[in-house]
Each structure stands twice: as structure tokens, then as C-alpha cells.
Design an enzyme around this catalytic site. Structure first.
Site, PDB file in Angstrom:
ATOM      1  N   ASP A   1       0.835  -1.187  -0.051  1.00 16.25           N
ATOM      2  CA  ASP A   1       0.031   0.083   0.066  1.00 16.25           C
ATOM      3  C   ASP A   1       0.870   1.377  -0.272  1.00 16.25           C
ATOM      4  OD1 ASP A   1      -1.929  -1.877   0.147  1.00 16.25           O
ATOM      5  OD2 ASP A   1      -2.821  -1.090   2.068  1.00 16.25           O
TER       6      ASP A   1
ATOM      7  N   ASP B   1      -2.257   6.007  -2.941  1.00 15.21           N
ATOM      8  CA  ASP B   1      -1.790   4.755  -2.289  1.00 15.21           C
ATOM      9  C   ASP B   1      -1.033   3.823  -3.387  1.00 15.21           C
ATOM     10  OD1 ASP B   1      -2.920   5.423  -0.136  1.00 15.21           O
ATOM     11  OD2 ASP B   1      -4.161   3.475   0.327  1.00 15.21           O
TER      12      ASP B   1
ATOM     13  N   HIS C   1      -7.610   0.667  -4.279  1.00 17.07           N
ATOM     14  CA  HIS C   1      -6.692  -0.381  -4.667  1.00 17.07           C
ATOM     15  C   HIS C   1      -6.910  -1.119  -5.804  1.00 17.07           C
ATOM     16  CE1 HIS C   1      -5.031  -0.032  -0.420  1.00 17.07           C
ATOM     17  NE2 HIS C   1      -4.911   1.442  -0.892  1.00 17.07           N
TER      18      HIS C   1
ATOM     19  N   ASP D   1      -5.511  -3.870  -7.263  1.00 12.79           N
ATOM     20  CA  ASP D   1      -5.290  -5.112  -7.441  1.00 12.79           C
ATOM     21  C   ASP D   1      -6.157  -6.402  -6.955  1.00 12.79           C
ATOM     22  OD1 ASP D   1      -4.885  -4.659  -4.615  1.00 12.79           O
ATOM     23  OD2 ASP D   1      -2.684  -5.085  -4.401  1.00 12.79           O
TER      24      ASP D   1
ATOM     25  N   CYS E   1      -1.033  -7.743  -1.269  1.00 11.91           N
ATOM     26  CA  CYS E   1      -1.368  -6.704  -0.316  1.00 11.91           C
ATOM     27  C   CYS E   1       0.020  -6.637   0.742  1.00 11.91           C
ATOM     28  CB  CYS E   1      -2.572  -6.368   0.195  1.00 11.91           C
ATOM     29  SG  CYS E   1      -3.985  -6.232  -0.848  1.00 11.91           S
TER      30      CYS E   1
END
Length: 385
Positions: free
Chosen positions: A138, A222, A271, A273, A369
């Protein structure tokens, strides 16, 4: 040989380290034994490249320990986080907007969070309003031999960079580039205090209109909103990454890298991913619940639609099964319970290394992550010319 650095304040580092070590033999010699030592102690014993604090560093060596251009080249060194000292962030507007269910009471989340029992985690009574330093992906983005510290967008995560400073200094003293993106002031103007948090349908409409809880008051992003593929880096405007932050990254990386903004049908983009994960040349994991608005990408026959199990807790997505860590083009670390994605990888000829990570998932992330690949054996290439 794969080298793993386990940091206090991350995820399930010890458990992951022991598992991968058992699978890959000599991988973690000298590292697993230090899993529960502080980063500072580990660095002191390993810091053969670092110069004295009061002296100039040595010339940059040819063999820099930091070098990673994509998500799939053979992995040689990785940071794995740990869960100690994690706590629930204050329920401010930037946190509230990512809540799955308006009827899900925050106090219940706090209770469930405190009941989690991870083999490698420790519970504590928290006395501050931070969150954790659990997910290095992150906050750290590795582009070539450069480590970029993300500024972050949640106030509860502003000081997270401090957990990684010692190890980043070690990499810097061994030749890596080290860049810290402008730290935001976290002023009230960075957030839309009146951002409507109602139904999922309403939030779909807002996201489609380009309206997010973060404003363009100052750069914020991030690192986990960026996915690397050689000279091309993909990013989304999300609740934690604004256009000003994306533009900062674009200018910083130009002309060697191209930053592409892509968007998805996602009510709470945060995020990239678990929505868009490039796992090899021409191989992309795509989330069927969050189709990409850039149709030409969806027409690529090598995009794969995954059917995954739902996930129980507030901080997590049912699509964390696609949040995988590629060890190389033919090996991937996946959740032991996610049989659908295991079968998909096996059909592609990719071997799956199965690890149970359900409780770590509940803290808000998957294998991608909880890790940050520091070095992969490969060279800079262009895959989208």
C-alpha cells in the site's frame, strides 16, 4: 534464492516465511530466525552495505539490491509484513466511504477485529489513532531500482512509512534510489465532508461521474493503486488516489515510463489489485463485478474472469482471491481455500503454492497486499507497444 524481510507491524510474516521456506528449501536461511526481532535489530546484523551515519555513503554498486519492473519476473527478495500493533482506524469520512454495508455497525467491526487470532499476530490495547503498518504494497512502490514512498490518503495511515524507514535506509545505502512523494497536510480540504454515503447504487453513480471522497486539494495516492508492466504502469482514480497524485507520478517517472489511467464499474474504488492484476505478458486477471470502462482492454482474449468465494468481514473484498503473488511466470501463491482460482491457474500451466490466509484477508488484503517485491530477476521491457 528468495530473500524475505519480515517487518514488525505488518501481516502474517512469520507464518508466510515458514511456509515458503519449507517449499523452497534454503530460501530464508538467516531470516526466519529473526522474524520476531525488530527491524532495527535485523538490520544491524545484516547491514554490511550501510555506511556510518556520520559519513558519506559509498559509491552506488553495480548490483543494486532493489530492481523490479513488473509483477511476474522471478522473485528474489520480498518484504512481508506482520500484524502486531494493528488497530481499528477512527471512523472518519475517508474510512466510512469504503464501508460495505451501511447497517454494519462500526462497534461490531471493532469487536470482530479484536477477536481475530492469527498465529503470528499479537493483540494489544491501542493508545493512538493510527491503523497498522500491515501492508507494504500500500505504501511502497518499486519501479526499477527506485523505492517510492506513497503519501497515502487516510489520516490513520499517514505515519505508516515510519515502519519501513530502517529497511529502506539499508537499501539506499546499498545503492537503491529512494523517493518520498509529497506528504499531504491531511487538511479538511482534502476530503469531501459531505460525500453522500448511501446505497451501493448511489456510489456507483458517483464513481462513474468521477466523484470521490478525496478532492484535488493536494496530491495523494496509495501505492496499491498502481500495477506495473515494464514501461507501462496502470493506475485508477480512487477514493485514496486523486488525479493530482497520478500527475505527480506521471511527471516523476517520465520519460522512461508511461502511466495510464483506467477506470472500472466500482462503487468504492480503493486499490487496483483486486480488480485488475497483470500476472504475466498478455495475462490479466479481471474482476467480473468491476468491468473496465476501457473496452479495448476487455477485448483482449487473455483476460480471465474469475468466480470466487465471498468473504465475511467489512475490511475485505470477496475478490481477494485474485490478489495473488507471482513467484515467477509459472508459480503463484494463492489462498488454500480458493479452489476456483487454483483450477484456473492450473489450466494455464501455472503451479499454485497454497497458503491459508483467511484471517489475514480479514484485515483487509491478500498476498499481493501483504508483500512488496523488492527484487525480481528481469529487465525493463515494453509489453504494450
Amino acid at each position: 534464492m528468495l530473500r524475505v524481510r519480515c517487518l514488525r507491524g505488518g501481516s502474517r510474516g512469520a507464518e508466510a516465511a515458514h511456509f515458503i521456506g519449507s517449499r523452497l528449501g534454503r530460501v530464508f536461511t538467516g531470516w526466519v530466525q529473526r522474524t520476531f526481532q525488530s527491524t532495527q535489530a535485523a538490520t544491524a546484523s545484516q547491514n554490511t552495505c550501510a555506511a556510518d551515519d556520520n559519513k558519506a555513503t559509498n559509491p552506488v554498486p553495480k548490483d543494486c539490491p532493489v530492481c523490479s519492473y513488473n509483477e511476474w519476473d522471478p522473485l528474489e527478495e520480498v518484504i512481508v509484513g506482520r500484524a502486531e500493533n494493528a488497530c481499528v482506524p477512527p471512523f472518519s469520512v475517508e474510512v466510512k466511504v469504503n464501508k460495505k454495508n451501511n447497517n454494519f455497525k462500526w462497534k461490531v467491526v471493532q469487536f470482530l477485529y479484536m477477536q481475530l487470532k492469527l498465529c503470528s499476530a499479537q493483540r494489544m490495547v491501542f493508545t493512538h489513532e493510527s491503523m497498522y503498518a500491515a501492508m507494504p504494497r500500500d505504501i511502497l512502490l518499486v519501479v526499477g531500482n527506485e523505492i517510492i514512498e506513497a503519501p497515502m490518503a487516510w489520516r490513520a495511515r499517514f505515519f505508516e512509512y515510519r515502519a519501513y524507514r530502517q529497511i529502506i535506509k539499508e537499501y539506499f545505502n546499498c545503492g537503491a534510489k529512494w523517493t518520498t512523494a509529497p506528504k499531504p497536510t491531511m487538511a479538511d480540504e482534502l476530503y469531501d465532508k459531505d460525500y453522500p454515503i448511501r446505497s451501493v447504487e448511489d456510489r456507483h453513480k458517483l464513481a462513474a461521474q468521477g466523484k470521490f471522497v478525496t478532492t484535488e486539494f493536494e496530491p495523494c495516492f496509495d501505492a496499491a493503486d498502481f500495477i506495473r508492466a515494464g514501461r507501462d504502469i496502470f493506475v485508477q482514480r480512487s477514493q485514496v488516489t486523486n488525479y493530482m497524485g497520478i500527475e505527480w507520478m506521471r511527471r516523476h517517472l517520465a520519460p522512461d515510463y508511461r502511466v495510464h489511467v483506467i477506470s472500472f464499474k466500482d462503487p468504492n474504488p480503493m486499490h487496483i489489485d483486486a480488480t485488475f492484476n497483470i500476472i504475466g505478458p498478455g495475462l490479466v486477471l479481471s474482476n467480473p463485478d468491476r468491468p473496465c470502462y476501457q473496452v479495448r482492454l476487455q477485448q483482449n482474449r487473455n483476460w480471465f474472469i474469475l468466480v470466487c468465494l465471498d468473504h465475511p468481514l467489512w475490511m475485505s473484498s470477496k475478490w481477494l482471491s485474485m490478489n495473488v503473488l507471482m513467484l515467477d511466470e509459472k508459480r503463484v501463491m494463492v489462498d488454500a481455500n480458493e479452489t476456483s482460482i487454483q483450477k484456473m491457474f492450473e489450466k494455464l500451466g501455472i503451479s499454485t503454492i497454497k497458503v491459508s490466509i483467511r484471517h489475514a484477508n480479514s484485515l483487509g488484503g491478500g498476498f499481493h497486499c501483504w508483500t512488496c517485491d523488492i527484487r525480481r530477476r528481469g529487465t525493463l521491457q515494453s509489453y504494450f507497444d
